[in-house]
Design a protein around this motif. Structure first.
Motif, mmCIF file in Angstrom:
data_model
loop_
_atom_site.group_PDB
_atom_site.id
_atom_site.type_symbol
_atom_site.label_atom_id
_atom_site.label_comp_id
_atom_site.label_asym_id
_atom_site.label_seq_id
_atom_site.Cartn_x
_atom_site.Cartn_y
_atom_site.Cartn_z
ATOM 1 N N GLU A 197 16.343 -79.943 -65.991
ATOM 2 C CA GLU A 197 15.450 -80.667 -66.892
ATOM 3 C C GLU A 197 14.128 -79.924 -67.043
ATOM 4 O O GLU A 197 13.690 -79.221 -66.146
ATOM 5 C CB GLU A 197 15.198 -82.076 -66.353
ATOM 6 N N GLU A 198 13.501 -80.104 -68.201
ATOM 7 C CA GLU A 198 12.189 -79.520 -68.498
ATOM 8 C C GLU A 198 12.180 -77.995 -68.457
ATOM 9 O O GLU A 198 11.143 -77.378 -68.265
ATOM 10 C CB GLU A 198 11.122 -80.070 -67.527
ATOM 11 N N TYR A 199 13.360 -77.365 -68.605
ATOM 12 C CA TYR A 199 13.445 -75.912 -68.534
ATOM 13 C C TYR A 199 12.620 -75.231 -69.621
ATOM 14 O O TYR A 199 12.125 -74.136 -69.436
ATOM 15 C CB TYR A 199 14.899 -75.445 -68.624
ATOM 16 N N LYS A 248 7.798 -71.503 -66.589
ATOM 17 C CA LYS A 248 7.493 -70.071 -66.642
ATOM 18 C C LYS A 248 8.649 -69.315 -65.991
ATOM 19 O O LYS A 248 9.509 -69.898 -65.342
ATOM 20 C CB LYS A 248 6.188 -69.795 -65.902
ATOM 21 N N LYS A 249 8.646 -68.003 -66.157
ATOM 22 C CA LYS A 249 9.752 -67.175 -65.677
ATOM 23 C C LYS A 249 9.984 -67.353 -64.178
ATOM 24 O O LYS A 249 11.116 -67.539 -63.738
ATOM 25 C CB LYS A 249 9.482 -65.705 -65.998
ATOM 26 N N LYS A 287 15.140 -61.863 -69.833
ATOM 27 C CA LYS A 287 14.004 -62.387 -70.586
ATOM 28 C C LYS A 287 13.914 -63.894 -70.359
ATOM 29 O O LYS A 287 14.892 -64.537 -69.985
ATOM 30 C CB LYS A 287 14.177 -62.094 -72.073
ATOM 31 N N VAL A 288 12.728 -64.453 -70.607
ATOM 32 C CA VAL A 288 12.505 -65.885 -70.408
ATOM 33 C C VAL A 288 13.476 -66.699 -71.261
ATOM 34 O O VAL A 288 14.034 -67.694 -70.794
ATOM 35 C CB VAL A 288 11.042 -66.273 -70.722
ATOM 36 N N ALA A 289 13.713 -66.271 -72.480
ATOM 37 C CA ALA A 289 14.645 -67.003 -73.355
ATOM 38 C C ALA A 289 16.047 -67.031 -72.754
ATOM 39 O O ALA A 289 16.733 -68.060 -72.825
ATOM 40 C CB ALA A 289 14.673 -66.363 -74.739
#
Length: 72
Positions: free
Chosen positions: A24-26, A30-31, A10-12
Motif C-alpha cells: 500500500e501507498e507504494y 522513495k526509492k 528505476k523508481v518506476a
C-alpha cells in the motif's frame, strides 16, 4: 531479487513491483523505502513454513525483531 538488483532499478520499476506485491501507498514512497519494503516482502514470502498462518507468524516476529533492534 537481491538488494543490488533492486538498487539498479528505476523508481518506476520498483513501484510496479511493489504494486504487484500489494504494498500500500507504494506510489508515494522513495526509492530507499521501496527497496526496504520489497526486501521485507521477499523475506516473508520465502519463509520455510508449512501453512499460511505460520508465514504470518514469521512476518509478525520479523517486524517485532526489526523494530526491537532499531529502537535499542
Amino acid at each position: 531479487m537481491n538488494e543490488k538488483v533492486l538498487k539498479g532499478k528505476k523508481v518506476a520499476e520498483l513501484r510496479e513491483i511493489a504494486r504487484t506485491f500489494g504494498i500500500e501507498e507504494y506510489d508515494h514512497m522513495k526509492k530507499a523505502e521501496l527497496i526496504e519494503y520489497l526486501k521485507q516482502t521477499q523475506k516473508h514470502a520465502l519463509a520455510n513454513v508449512k501453512t499460511p498462518h505460520e508465514q504470518g507468524t514469521v512476518a509478525m516476529i520479523s517486524v517485532f525483531i526489526d523494530t526491537f533492534v532499531v529502537l535499542t
